[in-house]
Design a protein around this motif. Structure first.
Motif, PDB file in Angstrom:
ATOM      1  N   UNK A 175      21.020  42.211  26.068  1.00 21.20           N
ATOM      2  CA  UNK A 175      21.028  41.601  24.744  1.00 21.20           C
ATOM      3  C   UNK A 175      22.400  41.037  24.393  1.00 21.20           C
ATOM      4  N   UNK A 176      23.442  41.768  24.797  1.00 22.87           N
ATOM      5  CA  UNK A 176      24.808  41.292  24.555  1.00 22.87           C
ATOM      6  C   UNK A 176      25.078  39.994  25.321  1.00 22.87           C
ATOM      7  N   UNK A 177      24.651  39.989  26.596  1.00 24.39           N
ATOM      8  CA  UNK A 177      24.838  38.775  27.415  1.00 24.39           C
ATOM      9  C   UNK A 177      24.063  37.608  26.810  1.00 24.39           C
ATOM     10  N   UNK A 178      22.829  37.896  26.386  1.00 25.22           N
ATOM     11  CA  UNK A 178      21.998  36.841  25.794  1.00 25.22           C
ATOM     12  C   UNK A 178      22.648  36.262  24.550  1.00 25.22           C
ATOM     13  N   UNK A 179      23.278  37.125  23.753  1.00 26.57           N
ATOM     14  CA  UNK A 179      23.947  36.643  22.545  1.00 26.57           C
ATOM     15  C   UNK A 179      25.139  35.764  22.883  1.00 26.57           C
ATOM     16  N   UNK A 180      25.803  36.057  24.010  1.00 27.37           N
ATOM     17  CA  UNK A 180      26.929  35.229  24.445  1.00 27.37           C
ATOM     18  C   UNK A 180      26.462  33.912  25.055  1.00 27.37           C
ATOM     19  N   UNK A 181      25.297  33.947  25.695  1.00 25.32           N
ATOM     20  CA  UNK A 181      24.759  32.757  26.358  1.00 25.32           C
ATOM     21  C   UNK A 181      24.285  31.725  25.341  1.00 25.32           C
ATOM     22  N   UNK A 182      23.770  32.200  24.211  1.00 25.16           N
ATOM     23  CA  UNK A 182      23.217  31.293  23.213  1.00 25.16           C
ATOM     24  C   UNK A 182      24.227  30.221  22.806  1.00 25.16           C
ATOM     25  N   UNK A 183      23.712  29.007  22.616  1.00 22.03           N
ATOM     26  CA  UNK A 183      24.600  27.935  22.168  1.00 22.03           C
ATOM     27  C   UNK A 183      23.773  26.831  21.547  1.00 22.03           C
TER      28      UNK A 183
END
Length: 401
Positions: A10-18
């Protein structure tokens, strides 16, 4: 453990979002379209219309390295249109030119003969030397407009003198700086080249302008050449793409080099569709573009600037020094307009999204600057060297090369 992994994901996904869109994206795009309509720097800055995008999203979604139906259909159409056996869709005109040269050139030593102003010589980052290891022989046309058979014969390298790199490709460009290369001269050069087993390549990025202006078919224009590169993103206004045409064997080799160069693309259906839309809807707009360029040239002549390259198609080259103005002054004044104009020195390019108002505003800027210079005491010189209206002073004007 599972919970920990899920948290990390979930943390990675939040960083990936753009989100690439701005809060004012619609307004930004509308402003960009207005800017494009008032930009004389190039015709590469044209933008796709909503109608073009709506057509594009309906295209097939195959993988172009394997099988992409819309792209294959475009390639088949381009081959038929130009009278060649096969075609290959490319990301850019530079790649199309460079892969064409690399596909023609098999075993060094070899050289490529071209006009010194050619795109492959000046604006492709030395690609002919880098990609093909080929020596380029750039020629200054003796007539100042286009290469002739006499020019070619003077510089072509034929034979087995070990000091020289034999000419293996003669590359021509049509249009070149907006000027039309006479077809009869192309044919003479082609007949000579093929008689010496030299390949002919055409950078036909703006060949559409030649067809539109002269009424000559694309097949006739391309017939003297072994390969031709045609661009969709300049005069025709597509967002991206060029097509290389030639024989089956040539295109098979070019496809291999396209992959080697990193040009193997995936879901190209949408951009192939943009190209198809441009062919269908934008080619017919080119005569109006040429008429606007002609209006631009006529207006500048009346103001008194020197025309270095007339509007044969979509470009005009000019020198404002006879009216006491330089390019920076013009650009600064144009930038200060309520709706700014964007300029790029001596070259003015008119395209399918240029407005007549932009032409009028540019001429008004020139006219106002010329009036101000005369009021400040500048002696205005006609391009032929005669002072406007006085007749008592003669200036020798050196033409800018």
């Amino acid at each position: 453990m599972s919970s920990s992994i899920e948290e990390k994901r979930a943390q990675i996904a939040s960083l990936v979002k753009f989100d690439i869109l701005t809060e004012s994206q619609t307004a930004d795009n509308e402003r960009s379209i207005r800017d494009v309509s008032r930009t004389f720097i190039s015709d590469t800055i044209t933008v796709p219309t909503r109608e073009m995008y709506e057509y594009a999203v309906q295209a097939s979604i195959g993988d172009a390295v394997y099988h992409e139906p819309s792209t294959i259909a475009l390639e088949a159409h381009m081959a038929k249109l130009t009278g060649k056996e096969a075609a290959l869709f490319m990301p850019s005109g530079t790649m199309s030119n460079q892969i064409a040269l690399r596909s023609h050139l098999t075993q060094p030593p070899y050289s490529v003969l071209c006009d010194y102003r050619a795109h492959i010589n000046k604006y492709e980052a030395g690609g002919t030397a880098f990609h093909s290891g080929a020596h380029t022989v750039p020629i200054i046309p003796s007539n100042g407009h286009h290469l002739t058979l006499k020019d070619v014969k003077e510089f072509v390298v034929i034979g087995d003198d070990v000091h020289l790199a034999p000419t293996r490709v003669i590359e021509l460009e049509n249009t070149l700086n907006g000027s039309i290369f006479p077809q009869d001269e192309i044919i003479r050069i082609s007949e000579f080249a093929h008689g010496k087993e030299i390949n002919m390549h055409l950078d036909g990025a703006r060949i559409w302008h030649v067809a539109a202006e002269t009424g000559t078919s694309l097949e006739e224009l391309c017939e003297p050449f072994d390969s031709v590169s045609l661009c969709f993103s300049k005069g025709l206004g597509a967002p991206i793409g060029s097509c290389l045409v030639g024989s089956h064997e040539f295109i098979k080799r070019a496809k291999w080099f396209r992959k080697l160069f990193g040009g193997g693309m995936r879901q190209t259906g949408a951009i192939a569709a943009c190209a198809a839309y441009a062919l269908t809807h934008n080619f017919s707009k080119l005569p109006a573009v040429h008429a606007l360029a002609g209006k631009l040239e006529k207006g500048m002549r009346e103001i008194g600037v020197d025309i270095l390259g007339p509007a044969e198609t979509c470009m005009v080259f000019y020198d404002p020094t006879p009216i006491g103005v330089d390019y920076n002054e013009i650009a600064q004044r144009a930038e200060q307009l309520p709706e700014p104009l964007k300029l790029g020195g001596s070259r003015l390019v008119v395209h399918i999204q240029t407005t007549e108002l932009a032409i009028d505003d540019f001429l008004r800027v020139l006219r106002d600057l010329a009036k101000e210079k005369r009021a400040a005491g500048f002696i205005y010189h006609e391009p032929n060297g005669v002072v406007n209206g006085s007749g008592h002073y003669k200036d020798i004007y050196i033409r800018r090369k």
